[in-house]
Design an enzyme around this catalytic site. Structure first.
Site, PDB file in Angstrom:
ATOM      1  N   SER A 231       0.794  -1.237   0.000  1.00 21.76           N
ATOM      2  CA  SER A 231       0.000   0.000   0.000  1.00 21.76           C
ATOM      3  C   SER A 231       0.822   1.282   0.000  1.00 21.76           C
ATOM      4  O   SER A 231       0.291   2.366  -0.223  1.00 21.76           O
ATOM      5  CB  SER A 231      -0.948   0.027   1.204  1.00 21.76           C
TER       6      SER A 231
ATOM      7  N   LYS B 123       0.431   3.369  -2.960  1.00 26.98           N
ATOM      8  CA  LYS B 123      -0.711   4.273  -3.152  1.00 26.98           C
ATOM      9  C   LYS B 123      -0.275   5.743  -3.170  1.00 26.98           C
ATOM     10  O   LYS B 123      -0.946   6.582  -3.762  1.00 26.98           O
ATOM     11  CB  LYS B 123      -1.753   4.047  -2.034  1.00 26.98           C
TER      12      LYS B 123
ATOM     13  N   TYR C 156      -3.930  -2.779 -10.300  1.00 30.15           N
ATOM     14  CA  TYR C 156      -3.781  -2.484  -8.869  1.00 30.15           C
ATOM     15  C   TYR C 156      -2.894  -3.520  -8.163  1.00 30.15           C
ATOM     16  O   TYR C 156      -2.015  -3.168  -7.373  1.00 30.15           O
ATOM     17  CB  TYR C 156      -5.170  -2.426  -8.229  1.00 30.15           C
TER      18      TYR C 156
ATOM     19  N   TYR D 143      -4.592   3.647   7.915  1.00 37.17           N
ATOM     20  CA  TYR D 143      -5.906   3.031   8.106  1.00 37.17           C
ATOM     21  C   TYR D 143      -6.529   3.520   9.413  1.00 37.17           C
ATOM     22  O   TYR D 143      -6.463   4.699   9.713  1.00 37.17           O
ATOM     23  CB  TYR D 143      -5.789   1.493   8.077  1.00 37.17           C
TER      24      TYR D 143
ATOM     25  N   VAL E 101       1.134  -3.487   3.937  1.00 36.27           N
ATOM     26  CA  VAL E 101       0.953  -4.737   4.656  1.00 36.27           C
ATOM     27  C   VAL E 101       2.203  -5.622   4.565  1.00 36.27           C
ATOM     28  O   VAL E 101       2.332  -6.608   5.298  1.00 36.27           O
ATOM     29  CB  VAL E 101      -0.319  -5.449   4.126  1.00 36.27           C
TER      30      VAL E 101
END
Lengths: 304, 304, 304, 304
Positions: B64, B67, B191, B239, B257
Site C-alpha cells: 500500500s 498508493k 492495482y 488506516y 501490509v
C-alpha cells in the site's frame, strides 16, 4: 519577512466579499441570534506580538473549542489513564453520532467528538461538584490567556441543558456502557457550562499560545503533551471535516459550533478566527477559508 | 546537532531487543514466507546525505505504500477532478471495509483505503492497458528514486489476483455504483501489480525525497501537491491507526501490509522503515516504534 | 382429538429434564432474584376451557409482553396515525439498538423494539399524566383477562428508573429527532411502570384471548386490528430471534425479559408460558422450547 | 362459500383502475422492456380447482421467486446443515445489502436476500457443474407444476451476468469470508440462470401447490419442511417490506423483481400474481394490492 498585518487585512477584505457565509447554528436561541456578518481574527506570533482584524474584540461562545482546554486539564490530572476511556482515532462520522459508540461498546473514538468530550469532562469531575471543575477550567484558561475577564455565559449553558437531548442520549448511553462515573445530569451540567465559555478572538489566540511550544510562551502542560494535543487537533479537530481541514490548511485546529476556530502553527503562531456561519460539516465556513488563506500566504503549513 | 547515524544504531538495538514483533501478513503465500526477524531503516536528509541500518538493502513488497506514488501520478494527470470520485476524510473503519462504501454510495472516503486506491488506479488507467499504466508508474518511482533497478514482483501480483476476493468485491461494488470506469479485472490487474512493486528501504527513502519539499530534492509534483499528499498521509496513511500514528510519531506516513512505512519529515528528511510483523491495525509494529523513537530523538514532529 | 392436558404434562416433564435453562436477566435486582427453576404454562382454548401446568399461578413481571396491550390501546386511540411515528418491519438488530434509530432518523422500525414501544407509550400519553395512562392500560388488561387483581409492581418500576440508562438514551434520542412529545422522564416513567405489570400464566393467557379472534372470546379491538397485531407479533415479537421463533413454532408471540411469552394460535388458543432463563436473543429458553413442542403436538402452526 | 372467480374479477377490475402501477425494474434490458400494463393472477384451491384472470398465461421472469424452489431443493439435499452457512432472520436492510454481511462475518441473515440465495445455490452446486444443478432445479419445478414446458430464458441470464456487479461483489465477499465453496463465476452463473426461469401465473401457482400442505397436492418435501419454508416466506419473503406484507396480507409469500409473487394460504390455496411495476421495497405494487384484497375477501389471513 512575513507582514502579518497586511495578510490579515487581505483576509478581511476577501471574506468581506464572500456571498455565502454559511449557516448560523440555530439549535439554541442564544447562538441563533448572533449576527452572521461578524468576522474577527487574531494572531499571536512566537515573538509575542499580536495582530487582529475585524470583530476580534467581540466575545462569542467558544463551544467545542473548550474541549482543547478540558483535554489539557484532563491529561494533566489523569495522564495516560485517560486513554482507557476514550480513543485517539478520527471518527469518520458526524460529530454527535451515537452509531460509533454502540459499535465500539461505549468507548468514544476521540476526545473531540461530543461523546469523547463528555467522557473527558466526566473523568476530570471525578466526584467533585461541577462548580469546582468549572472553577478549575476557568483558572486554566485565564492563566493561559493571562486574562481574568474570561467567564461563562450561564444563559447559553441553561439553553443547552433544555435542548441538548442528543447529548443526554450520549451520556445515558455512556452510562449504560459503564463509561460515565457521574450521573448524566451532573456531567452534562459541567459540560454545557464548559461549552458556554465566552471569549474574544484576542483572548482565544492568547489562550492558545501554550500549544505553540515556543520559548517565552506560557507553559501549561509538558512539551510532549503539547505535541499530542496538536496531533489530535490535526486528525480529529474538525469532526468529519478534519481530513479536509488538514488538506486545505495544513495546521492543527479545533472548531466550535459558535463559529470560532483555534489554530496552531507550531513554533510560530496561535491563531483565533470567528465567523458564525457554518459549513456542512459544522465548522465555520469563512473561518476555515480565512486560515486557509493565512496558511497559504505565510507558508505555515506543517506539511512542507 | 543531530547525529542520525547514532540514533539509527540506537533504534536498531532497541527494536532488536523487542520480544513482540507483531504478526506477518499471511493472506498470500509470498508475504507469509518473509522472515519476521528482518528490520531495516533508511533516512535521507535535506542535505542529501543518506543513513541506513539493518536490512536496508533487502527488497520487500511495498504494497500500500505504492498508493502514495499512484496518487501523485493521478493528481498530476487529473488534478482536482479526482476528488469527485474519492474523498479526503479518515475512514474510521478497517482498511478494507465495504460498509463505508455502501453508506456513502460508492465514494470511498480517501485514496489510501483499498477502495479509494482502486478508484485512483482506475482513474489513471482511463482506458489504457494496465501495462502502460504500470510502465508509467515505474518510470515515476524510478525517477523519484533515481534508480532504474526498481521492478514489480509478478508472482506476488498473481497471488493477489487469486486470493484478493475482498478487493474483487470492492471493485464490483464500485462498478455497481458507477464509480469504476474499467472492467474490475482490468483495474484490479493494474492495482495488484502496483502493490507488488519491490523496493529496499534505501530505494524507498530516496523515492520519497520529493515529498520532503526541500531545495535540491527531485521535484515530481508542485509544492502545493506535496503539502496535500503529506496531509492525506497524516490523516489517512495508517488506516484505522492513523490517529495513533499522528499522536505517537507526529509525521505524515504511509504503511503497507508488507511491513514497510514511508515517513516524511517536511523540509528535513525522507524515511523508510521495514519490519514484516504487523500490529492490530495492519501497520508494521516495530516500524512504527522505530519512527516514534526517531521522531523523539530528532524532535522532527510537526506538532512542536 | 387433541388432549391438551396430556400435552402440557409431557411438556412439563420434558422441560423439567432440561439441563440448560438459559440465563436469568440480571440488569435489575428484582428480576435477578427470580428462581430460575420456575416453569409455568397455561392454555385457553377456543371453547373457553383452560389448562395449566407447573407454576401457572405464580405471578411474574410481564415486561415487554405489555407492549402488545399498549399497542392495542394505541391503535384504538390513534388508529393508523400511529404509523407515522413507528414502522412495521423487523429490526434485524438487537432489541435495544440505537443504531437503527440514527440510521432512520428517529423512526423506530416497529412497536415491539424498545424505541418503538417508548414511542407507542408516548403517543397514548399525549399530555396526560402517566397515572391516567397506567390506569387505562390496567383497565384494558383487567377487562381482557376478566380479572381485577392484576397490578403493577412499583419496586420493579423504580429499579428500572434507576438503571435504565439505555432506555433514557433512546428516549432522549427520540426527543432529539422530534419523535417524543412528552419529556423523557414522563414517558419513561409510564413505560417502566407498564413493563412492571405482574401476571400469572393463567392471567396472561386469559388476557390474550381477544387475539384469538374466536367466537365467544372478549372483543377488545376490531377483527382487522387483531390480525394486524398478530402479524406484528409474528414478524417482530421476539427481537432478533423473531425469524427463528416463526421457523420453529409457527405462531405469533411476544416475549418479555422476565421470561414470559404470550403466544396466539389464531382461532384456536391463547397460550402463556413462563420460565425465567433467557436464550442469547433475550427470549425465554424453555418457554420457546415448550411452545415449539406444543405447536408440534397440536399441529397449530399457521404454516400448514 | 367463497366465490373465487368473482373475487378475482373484482381484483382485476380494481387494479385495472389503479393510476400508480409502480416502477418496472430497469437494471437489465430484458426486464425493462416488459409492458407495465400487464396483470395476471392464478389461484389453485385445495380441491385442485384452478382460477385465473388477466395475463395469467403470459410467461414472465420469476427472478427471486426461484429462491423458494432452490431452498426446498437445498434442504432436501443438505438438511439442517444448510443453517451453518445462512441464518433465518429478517434482514432489516435492503435486499442486496452488503452491510449486514460485513457486520456478521459472511453469514447472510436468511436464504431470501441475495447473499443468502447465492449461498444456497453454492451449497447445492457442491462441485457439480451449473448445468447439472439447473437441470435438477428445472426437474423439481416441472414436477411440482406437472408441466414440462417450464424453461430458462438464457438471454435474461446473460444480461444479469454482464450487469450484476452487486451480486459479483456479494459473491466475492462471501468467498473472502470462506462462505463460498465454488468460484464466484460458477456459482453466479448457476444463480443468474436460476433467476431466469420463466413461468406463467398458472404454472407458478401450480408449482406452489406443494407448500399448501393439503391432501392430494404434490408432495415435494416433508410436511415439516413445508411449514418452515412458509415461515421463512412470511418473515423474510419481501426483503425490507416483509413486515408490511405480513401486516397487510397475512400470508407467506415470495416476490421477484420481475413483478411476480408466489403466495401460500396454508391448507387452502396456492396463489401466483404478476404485475411488473414495483414499489419502493422492490416488490410488485399491484401484485401486493391484489393479494391484500384477495386475503380480505376470502379471510385467508393466517392471523385470525
Amino acid at each position: 519577512m512575513t507582514d502579518i498585518a497586511a495578510i490579515l487585512r487581505e483576509i478581511h477584505e476577501t471574506v468581506g466579499r464572500s456571498a455565502d457565509r454559511g449557516r448560523v447554528a440555530d439549535y439554541i436561541p442564544e447562538l441563533a441570534e448572533v449576527d452572521p456578518g461578524r468576522f474577527g481574527m487574531s494572531v499571536v506570533l512566537a515573538d509575542g506580538s499580536e495582530h487582529s482584524v475585524g470583530d476580534a474584540a467581540v466575545p462569542f461562545s467558544i463551544q467545542s473549542v473548550s474541549k482543547v482546554f478540558a483535554l489539557a486539564l484532563a491529561l494533566g490530572r489523569l495522564g495516560d489513564r485517560l486513554w482507557s476511556r476514550v480513543g485517539r482515532e478520527p471518527s469518520g462520522l458526524a460529530f454527535n453520532s451515537i452509531l460509533q459508540l454502540e459499535h465500539e461498546r461505549g468507548i468514544p473514538r476521540n476526545p473531540f467528538i461530543n461523546a469523547g468530550a463528555i467522557v473527558v469532562t466526566d473523568a476530570v469531575l471525578a466526584g467533585h461538584a461541577p462548580r469546582e471543575y468549572l472553577g478549575e477550567l476557568l483558572r486554566f484558561i485565564r492563566a493561559a490567556a493571562e486574562d481574568d475577564g474570561i467567564h461563562i455565559d450561564d444563559s447559553v449553558a441553561r439553553s443547552e441543558t433544555e435542548t441538548g437531548h442528543r447529548n443526554f442520549a450520549l451520556a445515558h448511553f455512556l452510562r449504560a456502557h459503564g463509561n460515565l462515573e457521574n450521573p448524566p445530569e451532573l456531567t452534562l451540567g459541567a459540560y454545557f457550562h464548559q461549552c458556554a465559555v465566552e471569549m474574544t478572538c484576542t483572548q482565544l489566540a492568547r489562550a492558545g499560545r501554550f500549544l505553540m511550544a515556543a520559548p517565552g510562551m506560557p507553559r501549561m502542560v509538558s512539551a510532549d503533551r503539547v505535541r499530542r494535543i496538536n496531533a489530535l487537533m490535526m486528525t480529529c479537530g474538525h469532526y468529519d471535516g478534519s481530513g479536509d481541514f488538514a488538506y486545505r490548511v495544513g495546521l492543527p485546529g479545533k472548531s466550535g459550533v459558535g463559529g470560532g476556530i483555534l489554530v496552531i502553527a507550531p513554533g510560530r503562531a496561535a491563531i483565533a478566527v470567528w465567523s458564525p456561519g457554518l459549513n456542512a460539516q459544522g465548522n465555520s465556513k469563512l473561518g476555515t477559508e480565512a486560515v486557509e488563506l493565512l496558511a497559504r500566504r505565510t507558508g505555515w503549513s506543517v506539511f512542507g
